[in-house]
Structure formats: C-alpha cells, structure tokens
Design a protein around this motif. Structure first.
Motif, mmCIF file in Angstrom:
data_model
loop_
_atom_site.group_PDB
_atom_site.id
_atom_site.type_symbol
_atom_site.label_atom_id
_atom_site.label_comp_id
_atom_site.label_asym_id
_atom_site.label_seq_id
_atom_site.Cartn_x
_atom_site.Cartn_y
_atom_site.Cartn_z
ATOM 1 N N THR A 1 0.853 -1.189 0.000
ATOM 2 C CA THR A 1 0.000 0.000 0.000
ATOM 3 C C THR A 1 0.889 1.239 0.000
ATOM 4 O O THR A 1 2.094 1.149 0.209
ATOM 5 C CB THR A 1 -0.910 0.026 1.245
ATOM 6 N N GLY A 2 0.272 2.379 -0.196
ATOM 7 C CA GLY A 2 1.037 3.621 -0.200
ATOM 8 C C GLY A 2 1.437 4.020 -1.603
ATOM 9 O O GLY A 2 0.835 3.593 -2.594
ATOM 10 N N MET B 1 7.541 8.189 -14.548
ATOM 11 C CA MET B 1 7.754 9.443 -13.827
ATOM 12 C C MET B 1 6.443 10.209 -13.665
ATOM 13 O O MET B 1 6.156 10.758 -12.594
ATOM 14 C CB MET B 1 8.768 10.304 -14.568
ATOM 15 N N ALA B 2 5.636 10.254 -14.713
ATOM 16 C CA ALA B 2 4.360 10.971 -14.650
ATOM 17 C C ALA B 2 3.417 10.330 -13.641
ATOM 18 O O ALA B 2 2.729 11.031 -12.886
ATOM 19 C CB ALA B 2 3.714 11.006 -16.036
ATOM 20 N N ARG B 3 3.386 9.000 -13.606
ATOM 21 C CA ARG B 3 2.517 8.313 -12.637
ATOM 22 C C ARG B 3 2.952 8.598 -11.211
ATOM 23 O O ARG B 3 2.129 8.805 -10.334
ATOM 24 C CB ARG B 3 2.553 6.804 -12.877
ATOM 25 N N LEU C 1 1.819 11.588 -6.084
ATOM 26 C CA LEU C 1 2.191 12.517 -5.010
ATOM 27 C C LEU C 1 1.251 13.719 -4.959
ATOM 28 O O LEU C 1 1.101 14.336 -3.910
ATOM 29 C CB LEU C 1 3.620 12.996 -5.186
ATOM 30 N N SER C 2 0.644 14.045 -6.090
ATOM 31 C CA SER C 2 -0.242 15.205 -6.155
ATOM 32 C C SER C 2 -1.656 14.895 -5.678
ATOM 33 O O SER C 2 -2.402 15.803 -5.366
ATOM 34 C CB SER C 2 -0.320 15.723 -7.600
ATOM 35 N N SER C 3 -2.010 13.609 -5.643
ATOM 36 C CA SER C 3 -3.387 13.258 -5.267
ATOM 37 C C SER C 3 -3.541 13.035 -3.789
ATOM 38 O O SER C 3 -2.671 13.012 -3.004
ATOM 39 C CB SER C 3 -3.839 12.030 -6.029
#
Length: 129
Positions: free
Chosen positions: A14-15, A120-122, A127-129
C-alpha cells in the motif's frame, strides 16, 4: 532485527507504489545498496551516496538520456556504469530502470526508454493526489 525477532516486510503493498501492469516489477521492495560506479565516475561508492534525498531514477545512461525529473519528485537521475552496477541490473531484470522513493523503497520500474516518462508521470501524479 539484530536478534532475528522482527523483520520488516519484504514488500510494501500500500502507499505510493506503482500499480497496474508494466511498472509493478519490484514495486514496494527495498532497493539493495551495493557499491556502484556512476557513469563517468572513477571509483565505486555506496549506491545510497548517489541517490540524494528525493526520488531517484536509476539505470543505464542510454535510458536516462533526455529524461527530466518532474519537480514534484524533487529527485535526480543516477546513471550507472554498465558492468559496474553492483548487481542492480541483474536484480531489476527484466526491467532496466528503477524509480526509488526517498525511503529507498522502489516506486516502480521501466523496461524501455518509452516507459520511463510514463513511470515518472505516474509517480508525480500519485504525489499530487
């Protein structure tokens, strides 16, 4: 740990780790810490010394050429010299590039140069969500 009473999990499930097909190989596992030689380096050193404090994209120079690290990852590229990578290439197979989190856990992997920007995009999106 020293007496064998407790051992950290071998894989985080998870994470912030890659999910879905293509990037899961080694995701959630702790990155080995061998001595390596960076591309252009004259001597070997612990891989941990090259990774920095943010995310790190580790792999052969040909697959990292032209890649930029998204600002959200606050990371760096770590090109490793072929044949002196401390066994990282063998550990990663069939993948060739690994994106490592700041805690030295593998976020995900890529097999080809075309897979690297997607990986990289994923990670940046996670991190943004």
């Amino acid at each position: 740990i020293a007496r064998g009473g407790w051992k950290p999990p071998s894989r985080l499930r998870t994470g912030v780790v890659a999910r879905g097909r293509g990037h899961r190989h080694r995701a959630g596992q702790t990155l080995p810490q061998p001595r390596v030689r960076s591309a252009g380096g004259s001597s070997s050193q612990p891989l941990d010394d090259l990774l920095g404090t943010g995310y790190a994209l580790v792999g052969p120079p040909d697959l990292l050429r032209g890649v930029s690290v998204p600002p959200a990852l606050r990371g760096r590229l770590v090109p490793l010299q072929a044949g002196d990578d401390g066994g990282i290439a063998a550990w990663l197979t069939p993948a060739r590039v690994v994106l490592v989190r700041p805690d030295r856990v593998v976020y995900g992997t890529a097999r080809t140069a075309q897979d690297v920007p997607l990986l990289m995009a994923r990670a940046a999106a996670a991190l943004s969500s």
